[in-house]
Design a protein around this motif. Structure first.
Motif, PDB file in Angstrom:
ATOM      1  N   GLN A 145       0.790  -0.834   0.349  1.00 21.65           N
ATOM      2  CA  GLN A 145       0.402   0.145  -0.072  1.00 21.65           C
ATOM      3  C   GLN A 145       0.736   1.074  -0.097  1.00 21.65           C
ATOM      4  O   GLN A 145       2.242   1.213   0.347  1.00 21.65           O
ATOM      5  CB  GLN A 145      -1.132  -0.102   1.251  1.00 21.65           C
ATOM      6  CG  GLN A 145      -0.504   0.424   2.306  1.00 21.65           C
ATOM      7  CD  GLN A 145       0.365  -1.093   3.305  1.00 21.65           C
ATOM      8  OE1 GLN A 145       1.613  -1.561   3.441  1.00 21.65           O
ATOM      9  NE2 GLN A 145      -1.147  -1.802   3.783  1.00 21.65           N
ATOM     10  N   LEU A 146       0.468   2.633  -0.650  1.00 23.34           N
ATOM     11  CA  LEU A 146       1.188   3.762  -0.606  1.00 23.34           C
ATOM     12  C   LEU A 146       1.533   4.211   1.644  1.00 23.34           C
ATOM     13  O   LEU A 146       2.560   4.713   0.788  1.00 23.34           O
ATOM     14  CB  LEU A 146       0.553   5.247  -1.168  1.00 23.34           C
ATOM     15  CG  LEU A 146       0.761   5.702  -1.353  1.00 23.34           C
ATOM     16  CD1 LEU A 146       1.919   5.379  -2.003  1.00 23.34           C
ATOM     17  CD2 LEU A 146       0.326   7.037  -1.561  1.00 23.34           C
ATOM     18  N   ALA A 147       0.531   3.739   1.891  1.00 24.21           N
ATOM     19  CA  ALA A 147       0.675   3.463   3.110  1.00 24.21           C
ATOM     20  C   ALA A 147       0.534   5.508   3.763  1.00 24.21           C
ATOM     21  O   ALA A 147       1.563   6.141   4.491  1.00 24.21           O
ATOM     22  CB  ALA A 147       2.460   3.265   4.171  1.00 24.21           C
ATOM     23  N   ALA A 148      -0.491   6.376   3.086  1.00 24.87           N
ATOM     24  CA  ALA A 148      -0.889   7.573   3.125  1.00 24.87           C
ATOM     25  C   ALA A 148      -1.509   8.144   4.714  1.00 24.87           C
ATOM     26  O   ALA A 148      -2.640   7.081   4.476  1.00 24.87           O
ATOM     27  CB  ALA A 148      -1.405   8.245   1.937  1.00 24.87           C
ATOM     28  N   SER A 149      -1.305   8.508   5.378  1.00 27.20           N
ATOM     29  CA  SER A 149      -1.825   9.224   6.019  1.00 27.20           C
ATOM     30  C   SER A 149      -2.552   9.826   6.320  1.00 27.20           C
ATOM     31  O   SER A 149      -3.369  10.775   5.707  1.00 27.20           O
ATOM     32  CB  SER A 149      -1.242   9.416   7.477  1.00 27.20           C
ATOM     33  OG  SER A 149      -0.380   8.035   8.228  1.00 27.20           O
ATOM     34  N   GLU A 377     -10.999   9.513  -2.397  1.00 29.33           N
ATOM     35  CA  GLU A 377     -10.699  11.098  -2.354  1.00 29.33           C
ATOM     36  C   GLU A 377      -9.951  11.739  -1.382  1.00 29.33           C
ATOM     37  O   GLU A 377      -9.061  12.797  -2.083  1.00 29.33           O
ATOM     38  CB  GLU A 377     -12.291  11.559  -2.656  1.00 29.33           C
ATOM     39  CG  GLU A 377     -11.618  13.207  -2.631  1.00 29.33           C
ATOM     40  CD  GLU A 377     -13.045  14.254  -2.649  1.00 29.33           C
ATOM     41  OE1 GLU A 377     -13.590  14.958  -3.030  1.00 29.33           O
ATOM     42  OE2 GLU A 377     -14.379  12.620  -2.879  1.00 29.33           O
ATOM     43  N   PHE A 378      -9.422  11.343  -0.211  1.00 24.04           N
ATOM     44  CA  PHE A 378      -8.829  11.792   0.355  1.00 24.04           C
ATOM     45  C   PHE A 378      -7.547  11.262   0.705  1.00 24.04           C
ATOM     46  O   PHE A 378      -6.217  12.167   0.831  1.00 24.04           O
ATOM     47  CB  PHE A 378      -9.233  11.720   1.809  1.00 24.04           C
ATOM     48  CG  PHE A 378     -10.580  12.434   2.378  1.00 24.04           C
ATOM     49  CD1 PHE A 378     -10.070  13.833   3.027  1.00 24.04           C
ATOM     50  CD2 PHE A 378     -12.166  12.240   2.644  1.00 24.04           C
ATOM     51  CE1 PHE A 378     -11.941  14.089   3.920  1.00 24.04           C
ATOM     52  CE2 PHE A 378     -13.150  13.203   2.647  1.00 24.04           C
ATOM     53  CZ  PHE A 378     -13.037  14.352   2.974  1.00 24.04           C
ATOM     54  N   TYR A 379      -7.693  10.142   0.602  1.00 23.95           N
ATOM     55  CA  TYR A 379      -6.205   9.577   0.270  1.00 23.95           C
ATOM     56  C   TYR A 379      -5.389  10.278  -0.648  1.00 23.95           C
ATOM     57  O   TYR A 379      -4.011  10.465  -1.011  1.00 23.95           O
ATOM     58  CB  TYR A 379      -5.982   8.352   0.580  1.00 23.95           C
ATOM     59  CG  TYR A 379      -6.481   7.063   1.776  1.00 23.95           C
ATOM     60  CD1 TYR A 379      -5.839   7.641   2.634  1.00 23.95           C
ATOM     61  CD2 TYR A 379      -7.409   5.963   1.585  1.00 23.95           C
ATOM     62  CE1 TYR A 379      -6.057   6.443   4.157  1.00 23.95           C
ATOM     63  CE2 TYR A 379      -7.080   5.830   2.456  1.00 23.95           C
ATOM     64  CZ  TYR A 379      -7.028   6.512   3.764  1.00 23.95           C
ATOM     65  OH  TYR A 379      -7.058   4.958   5.014  1.00 23.95           O
ATOM     66  N   GLY A 380      -6.055  10.390  -1.997  1.00 26.49           N
ATOM     67  CA  GLY A 380      -5.786  10.688  -3.122  1.00 26.49           C
ATOM     68  C   GLY A 380      -5.515  12.192  -3.224  1.00 26.49           C
ATOM     69  O   GLY A 380      -4.095  12.656  -4.359  1.00 26.49           O
ATOM     70  N   LYS A 381      -5.506  12.912  -2.334  1.00 23.34           N
ATOM     71  CA  LYS A 381      -5.049  14.634  -2.368  1.00 23.34           C
ATOM     72  C   LYS A 381      -3.905  14.887  -1.413  1.00 23.34           C
ATOM     73  O   LYS A 381      -3.361  15.689  -2.006  1.00 23.34           O
ATOM     74  CB  LYS A 381      -6.344  15.088  -1.242  1.00 23.34           C
ATOM     75  CG  LYS A 381      -7.558  15.130  -1.932  1.00 23.34           C
ATOM     76  CD  LYS A 381      -8.643  16.270  -1.324  1.00 23.34           C
ATOM     77  CE  LYS A 381      -9.595  16.516  -1.760  1.00 23.34           C
ATOM     78  NZ  LYS A 381     -11.168  17.243  -0.464  1.00 23.34           N
ATOM     79  N   VAL A 382      -3.394  13.838  -0.504  1.00 27.26           N
ATOM     80  CA  VAL A 382      -2.148  13.769  -0.346  1.00 27.26           C
ATOM     81  C   VAL A 382      -0.881  12.454  -1.494  1.00 27.26           C
ATOM     82  O   VAL A 382       0.130  12.448  -0.342  1.00 27.26           O
ATOM     83  CB  VAL A 382      -2.360  13.571   1.568  1.00 27.26           C
ATOM     84  CG1 VAL A 382      -2.970  14.394   2.214  1.00 27.26           C
ATOM     85  CG2 VAL A 382      -2.548  12.070   2.001  1.00 27.26           C
ATOM     86  N   ALA A 383      -1.822  11.673  -2.245  1.00 30.31           N
ATOM     87  CA  ALA A 383      -0.936  10.681  -2.004  1.00 30.31           C
ATOM     88  C   ALA A 383       0.626  11.123  -2.718  1.00 30.31           C
ATOM     89  O   ALA A 383       1.633  10.413  -3.002  1.00 30.31           O
ATOM     90  CB  ALA A 383      -1.787  10.211  -2.937  1.00 30.31           C
ATOM     91  N   ALA A 384       0.262  12.199  -3.519  1.00 27.69           N
ATOM     92  CA  ALA A 384       2.010  12.062  -4.542  1.00 27.69           C
ATOM     93  C   ALA A 384       3.071  12.811  -3.409  1.00 27.69           C
ATOM     94  O   ALA A 384       4.118  13.358  -4.266  1.00 27.69           O
ATOM     95  CB  ALA A 384       1.634  13.826  -5.167  1.00 27.69           C
ATOM     96  N   ASP A 385       2.746  12.976  -1.780  1.00 24.18           N
ATOM     97  CA  ASP A 385       3.421  14.470  -1.417  1.00 24.18           C
ATOM     98  C   ASP A 385       3.986  12.660   0.378  1.00 24.18           C
ATOM     99  O   ASP A 385       3.259  13.548   1.441  1.00 24.18           O
ATOM    100  CB  ASP A 385       3.375  15.093  -0.933  1.00 24.18           C
ATOM    101  CG  ASP A 385       3.585  16.504  -0.069  1.00 24.18           C
ATOM    102  OD1 ASP A 385       5.074  16.183  -0.857  1.00 24.18           O
ATOM    103  OD2 ASP A 385       3.401  16.394   0.301  1.00 24.18           O
ATOM    104  N   VAL A 386       3.651  11.377  -0.421  1.00 22.44           N
ATOM    105  CA  VAL A 386       3.815  10.257   0.979  1.00 22.44           C
ATOM    106  C   VAL A 386       6.027  11.417   1.031  1.00 22.44           C
ATOM    107  O   VAL A 386       6.222  10.557   0.085  1.00 22.44           O
ATOM    108  CB  VAL A 386       3.272   9.068   0.779  1.00 22.44           C
ATOM    109  CG1 VAL A 386       4.143   8.276   1.848  1.00 22.44           C
ATOM    110  CG2 VAL A 386       2.188   8.995   0.621  1.00 22.44           C
ATOM    111  N   PRO A 387       6.133  10.990   2.471  1.00 21.50           N
ATOM    112  CA  PRO A 387       7.596  10.763   2.218  1.00 21.50           C
ATOM    113  C   PRO A 387       8.542   9.769   2.043  1.00 21.50           C
ATOM    114  O   PRO A 387       7.866   8.787   2.149  1.00 21.50           O
ATOM    115  CB  PRO A 387       7.717  11.064   3.646  1.00 21.50           C
ATOM    116  CG  PRO A 387       6.444  12.066   4.225  1.00 21.50           C
ATOM    117  CD  PRO A 387       5.155  11.306   3.511  1.00 21.50           C
TER     118      PRO A 387
END
Length: 435
Positions: A145-149, A377-387
């Motif tokens: 998984q992307l493991a975005a929070s 949709e929420f995960y997608g908003k931060v997906a491109a900026d996962v550390p």
């Protein structure tokens, strides 16, 4: 007659040489997998029928072992019998455990290089998630998984305390957290798992190791960030913003489930996997619809729009007689748009395949537990900026160093500077002595 003799001779030669085809030599294959999380095994089982349809000449079965110690057990098996350790066809390795497999090149000796599976469309996969499982330029495991929070929170608890959803950690620690604490609730929990501190440090823009595996946490850029984060977290514990939950109680105890249901724990900032592995089972079905999600707080000083913790990469044993079939199955179940979407739909593992970020089956999927919000949709908003996070054979050492020193940070017996200095020294000692 001559043709018959030739055919018999050919079959005998093939049998002697061990070159008979899979279909004739093996009518049934059982693919084995060890995992620390039963949800992965459940997902693999769900994909088996479609994979079986691609192989009508052989019966494929799946046998999964759910054991929290699975990666460590595999390492112990290698140590006990390096020539024939009896590894499963597929092994799920949490990202910290992968560092142990990097030591002495174990990962390259016992597992397949999977680089070719993503070679054709590598740019479509999250570089950060591949970096975790890369050793000497080769990819040895596929991320789950992307493991975005996100912030998972209880709106009623927020309303009762008169607080809105915060946008920064400074707001959380200086305003929202204390107001919740005054009403008997904590904003989220704090724990002495090294990954807990690391996710805040990563989000702030800090690095423990660089892309070449060098330990850089103590340099002039990263050390001040570590102290800044430690200072904020210590203040948050002391003013009640964070509820301290130590040790295994985070994963299996009654403290967090009870705090959720009683309102003493108003929310949690954690990655995608937490929702399905922990929050929903802990809070129980009776709390469905009483939770919502929001974008996580960020740091006013800069960094990333989300946090990340964990991730599980799947590796394939190179010694297995089923290695190529297992590799094919892993690629089938994990890679490409359809598989990434299916995994999100089934077990809330947000895709690390970039074209899937905005796929309507991901972005529009309603989750009744979270008030029918579109989690994708929420995960997608931060997906491109996962550390981006770099692994090392010594990552287990720094994780242990954080864990050993976090209780002192929480109770104030260590200053933030001492917490950081102790963690740096312990890790550097491990690197210097090679363990």
């Amino acid at each position: 007659m001559q043709k018959s003799k030739f055919a018999v001779l050919l079959v005998v030669c093939l049998m002697v040489l061990g070159l008979s085809t899979v279909v004739h030599a093996q009518n049934e294959v059982t693919l084995t997998a060890w995992s620390a999380d039963h949800l992965y095994l459940q997902y693999f089982e769900s994909r088996l029928p479609d994979f079986q349809a691609l192989h009508p000449d052989v019966t494929i079965k799946f046998e999964g072992v759910d054991d929290s110690s699975a990666p460590a057990n595999a390492l112990n098996a290698i140590a006990a019998n390096p020539d024939n350790p009896g590894l499963p066809d597929m092994l799920g390795m949490e990202r910290a455990q992968f560092g142990n497999y990097m030591k002495n090149g174990i990962i390259a000796k016992y597992f397949l290089d999977l680089s070719d599976l993503v070679e054709a469309d590598k740019a479509d996969y999250s570089a950060g998630r591949m970096a975790i499982y890369t050793y000497e330029g080769k990819l040895y495991a596929l991320e789950s998984q992307l493991a975005a929070s996100l912030l998972y929170y209880q709106p009623d608890v927020f309303t009762a305390a008169g607080v809105d959803v915060p946008t920064t950690w400074e707001q959380v620690i200086n305003d929202v957290g204390p107001k919740l604490a005054a009403k008997g609730s904590a904003f989220t929990f704090a724990t002495n798992d090294g990954d807990w501190f690391l996710m805040f440090f990563d989000q702030r823009g800090g690095f423990v190791f660089d892309a070449d595996g060098n330990f850089v946490m103590g340099d002039d850029t990263n050390k001040p960030l570590a102290i800044e984060v430690a200072t904020a977290l210590q203040k948050g514990v002391q003013n009640g913003t964070f509820m301290v939950v130590l040790g295994g109680d985070v994963w299996s105890g009654a403290t967090i489930p009870t705090a959720y249901t009683s309102g003493k724990l108003a929310g949690t900032v954690m990655p995608d996997w937490w929702a399905t592995c922990c929050l929903e089972p802990d809070a129980g079905p009776e709390m469905s619809g009483k939770w919502k999600v929001a974008l996580p707080p960020t740091w006013e000083g800069g960094g990333h729009s989300t946090l990340t913790w964990g991730g599980t990469g799947w590796a394939v044993s190179s010694a297995s007689p089923n290695a190529e079939l297992a590799k094919e199955f892993l690629a089938f179940a994990y890679l490409g748009l359809e598989s990434q979407v299916s995994k999100f739909q089934q077990i809330n593992n947000f895709p690390w395949y970039i074209p899937a970020f905005s796929d309507p089956r991901v972005s529009d999927l309603e989750d009744p537990y979270f008030s029918n919000q579109h989690l994708g949709e929420f995960y997608g908003k931060v997906a491109a900026d996962v550390p981006v996070w770099y692994n090392s054979p010594f990552f287990p050492s720094v994780k242990s160093a954080f864990a050993d020193n976090l209780p002192g940070l929480f109770d104030g017996t260590l200053t933030p500077e001492q917490f950081v200095d102790n963690s740096i020294k312990t890790t550097q000692d491990a690197i210097d002595f090679g363990f």
